[in-house]
Design an enzyme around this catalytic site. Sequence first.
Site, short mmCIF file in Angstrom:
data_model
loop_
_atom_site.label_atom_id
_atom_site.label_comp_id
_atom_site.label_asym_id
_atom_site.label_seq_id
_atom_site.Cartn_x
_atom_site.Cartn_y
_atom_site.Cartn_z
N LYS A 76 -6.48 -16.78 1.48
CA LYS A 76 -5.68 -15.79 2.19
C LYS A 76 -5.69 -16.12 3.68
O LYS A 76 -6.74 -16.46 4.24
CB LYS A 76 -6.28 -14.40 1.96
CG LYS A 76 -5.57 -13.26 2.67
CD LYS A 76 -6.29 -11.95 2.38
CE LYS A 76 -5.66 -10.78 3.11
NZ LYS A 76 -6.38 -9.50 2.83
N SER A 152 -3.46 -5.97 1.32
CA SER A 152 -2.95 -7.04 2.16
C SER A 152 -3.11 -8.43 1.53
O SER A 152 -2.60 -9.41 2.06
CB SER A 152 -3.67 -7.02 3.51
OG SER A 152 -5.04 -7.28 3.38
N SER A 176 -7.49 -3.77 -0.08
CA SER A 176 -6.62 -4.95 -0.04
C SER A 176 -6.88 -6.01 -1.10
O SER A 176 -6.09 -6.94 -1.24
CB SER A 176 -6.67 -5.59 1.35
OG SER A 176 -6.08 -4.74 2.30
#
Length: 501
Positions: A76, A152, A176
Amino acid sequence: MQGFSDYDMYDAMGLAQLVRDKETTALELCEAAIARIEAINPKINAVIHAMFDKARQAAAGSLPDGPFTGVPFLLKDLLAAYAGEPFTQGCRGYRNFIPDHDSELARRYKKAGLVVLGKTNTPEFGLLGVTEPELHGPTRNPWNPERSPGGSSGGSGAAVASGMVPMASGGDGGGSIRIPSAWCGLFGLKPSRGRVPAGPDSGELWQGAAQEHVLTRSVRDSAAMLDAICGPEPGAPYEILRPQRPYLEETAIAPEKLKIGFNTVSPIGLPVHDECIKAVHTAARLLADLGHVVEEKAPAIDGSALARSYFVMYYGEVAADIEQMGKDLNRRATRRDVEAMTWTLGRLGKTFSACDFVNAKRQWNKAARAMADFFTGCDLYLIPTNAQLPPVIGANRLSVFEKAGSAVIHALGLEKLLIASGMVEKTGYRSLALTPFTQLANLCGLPAMSVPLHWSADGLPCGCQFVAPFGREDMLFRLAGQLEQAAPWRDRIPLVHATRM
């Protein structure tokens, strides 16, 4: 290996076993993953930076001997910095920023033998439950590309669900990891506060609310990865008790008879979709069939007060992030460096006092005590992961009117008036309307997992969330292993998937 199409039939541990048994090589797996990324990514925009040449070089060389040696992996593009590669955090101001060192977690991923192929999309600074940054554009849900995969860690969720890689990294400061896991049909666990290192640049993330881990298709991959990355580092602010045995072993141990309290009412009093309620009720029936005691019960927590305390931290962290950007870029950060909403949040963060921030943290501690009381009568807390099904792409964007209004407010310095009017709180509640259930575990520092046990009538995943007492990831993994056997989910294939190339 046994044919090119076999790659996405295996989880990460299965691929690692093939490498150990010399049935394939790390380079062959690397090429298989690259082929899938190149074929699938244009449809969903999960990977925003490719590192294919570096990955090929690593796969062809001498990889560390770890539990995932040779397995393709994606990082990520937030928190997990990789030396020499872009680290944008979904932000225009950072689009040319290259860190000169790895984060501690990136080092541990490499030590586990993983081959990093690239970076996945994230909303700016990881601030939203959807992944639609202006810098990189929206990531789409493999189950329905018109909808969001969540955030996220939405890029990671979409990449794993579509079969690009068997697992990818994520961070969870308000849900997230769990939010995209629920909306992408994956397993996602947020560890307890302090279980995973945050260094070397931070002691703890988001005042201890955020922890990093992975999104996976299988429970055992998540457990084995937590075994590989957990534990303190030099300079960590605290160390929590280590597990009695490897988490991977826990997944194969049947849980004792558990008492599980469940609730489907939004903590902030907003509507919950029927499918999300149905998901919890379905899980409750399954748990009862497995011999557990399930009853409707909720902790004594003021959800609205806790949400307000979350907003104070959230705004303050954004203000600090924008200031940090100026230090990283060696110049003053301006509103052109970030999205309009981010700039607004940062300005709001500067209007709160130190007293406001302390009172917010006290609210977290009050909630943590209430959860401890709840767990004297229950072993686990079952709630929806999300309150709604995945939203349509673009549904949460600021309107032109809102952007213009924000610019006027900042120009006139009216942020305090905006807070007093209640508009800030109203906007925060609008954001939490989709995902009001996940923040509880973050603010209390508790481990929590989203398990894909339900799909809507339209074929959209709808996860169930289990929250455990502090430090009890072992209990979660035991139950997750049992649920995975009783109601397997890995045979469900989304619309956009490698097997449908």
